[in-house]
Design a protein around this motif. Structure first.
Motif, PDB file in Angstrom:
ATOM      1  N   ARG A  20      18.336  86.332 133.939  1.00 63.42           N
ATOM      2  CA  ARG A  20      16.929  85.943 133.844  1.00 63.42           C
ATOM      3  C   ARG A  20      16.208  86.798 132.816  1.00 63.42           C
ATOM      4  O   ARG A  20      15.436  86.292 132.001  1.00 63.42           O
ATOM      5  CB  ARG A  20      16.259  86.067 135.220  1.00 63.42           C
ATOM      6  CG  ARG A  20      14.793  85.666 135.236  1.00 63.42           C
ATOM      7  CD  ARG A  20      14.208  85.857 136.641  1.00 63.42           C
ATOM      8  NE  ARG A  20      12.813  85.488 136.686  1.00 63.42           N
ATOM      9  CZ  ARG A  20      11.803  86.316 136.382  1.00 63.42           C
ATOM     10  NH1 ARG A  20      12.050  87.558 136.012  1.00 63.42           N
ATOM     11  NH2 ARG A  20      10.551  85.894 136.441  1.00 63.42           N
ATOM     12  N   ALA A  56      17.221  85.641 129.458  1.00 62.58           N
ATOM     13  CA  ALA A  56      16.631  84.327 129.190  1.00 62.58           C
ATOM     14  C   ALA A  56      15.155  84.444 128.838  1.00 62.58           C
ATOM     15  O   ALA A  56      14.667  83.787 127.914  1.00 62.58           O
ATOM     16  CB  ALA A  56      16.833  83.407 130.392  1.00 62.58           C
ATOM     17  N   ILE A  99      12.680  78.679 133.572  1.00 61.29           N
ATOM     18  CA  ILE A  99      13.381  79.862 134.064  1.00 61.29           C
ATOM     19  C   ILE A  99      12.986  80.053 135.519  1.00 61.29           C
ATOM     20  O   ILE A  99      11.892  80.508 135.834  1.00 61.29           O
ATOM     21  CB  ILE A  99      13.063  81.101 133.192  1.00 61.29           C
ATOM     22  CG1 ILE A  99      13.480  80.802 131.737  1.00 61.29           C
ATOM     23  CG2 ILE A  99      13.767  82.336 133.741  1.00 61.29           C
ATOM     24  CD1 ILE A  99      13.117  81.878 130.744  1.00 61.29           C
ATOM     25  N   VAL A 135       7.995  79.681 133.644  1.00 62.08           N
ATOM     26  CA  VAL A 135       8.642  80.799 134.328  1.00 62.08           C
ATOM     27  C   VAL A 135       8.095  80.889 135.741  1.00 62.08           C
ATOM     28  O   VAL A 135       6.877  80.959 135.932  1.00 62.08           O
ATOM     29  CB  VAL A 135       8.374  82.134 133.590  1.00 62.08           C
ATOM     30  CG1 VAL A 135       8.964  83.302 134.353  1.00 62.08           C
ATOM     31  CG2 VAL A 135       8.897  82.080 132.166  1.00 62.08           C
TER      32      VAL A 135
END
Length: 145
Positions: free
Chosen positions: A59, A62, A28, A77
């Protein structure tokens, strides 16, 4: 496993992930998400306010979904400057915090060469926050790449 990759702009966070993540992992990365959602030929790091609004919502969704699957996939991330609230959540999720920082001079030169001028202010804030953290509890740092 959850990996939270932090560091100033242009530090090499995406490069660190490329060197460590596997094809089945979840990544991500706000810049990659924006690039995927932007029109053809969009700049990799200069995004419109409207695009960023859409990408931030995507985001958030996600992240929430990925956190449900930490037992099945590694999740990487990028979070340049996580807030105390975000850090508390990452701690609850037993994240490994990876700080990518090649040094202020390198970062500022990379921003000069490759990024929007406003990123210098973001980098300056990041280094200021890091100094404040070093006076308390510093996240785990890793630069073995």
């Amino acid at each position: 496993m959850l990996y939270v990759i932090t560091g100033p702009p242009a530090a090499g966070k995406s490069s660190w992930i490329q060197a460590h993540a596997k094809p089945r992992d979840i990544v991500i990365d706000l810049d990659l998400m924006a690039l995927a959602m932007a029109g053809p030929g969009a700049d990799h790091h200069a995004h419109s306010d409207v695009l960023l609004k859409v990408v931030h919502r995507a985001r958030f969704a996600a992240l929430n979904e990925a956190f449900q699957h930490l037992d099945k996939a590694d999740v990487y991330v990028i979070h340049t400057q996580p807030s105390a609230k975000a850090m508390a959540k990452y701690k609850r999720l037993e994240a490994r915090i990876v700080v990518v920082d090649p040094g202020r001079d390198v970062v500022m030169q990379r921003i000069e060469d490759m990024r929007q001028p406003g990123m210098k202010a973001v980098a300056t804030r990041w280094y200021g926050q890091r100094r404040a953290l070093s006076r308390s509890a510093m996240p785990q740092a890793s630069r073995d790449w």
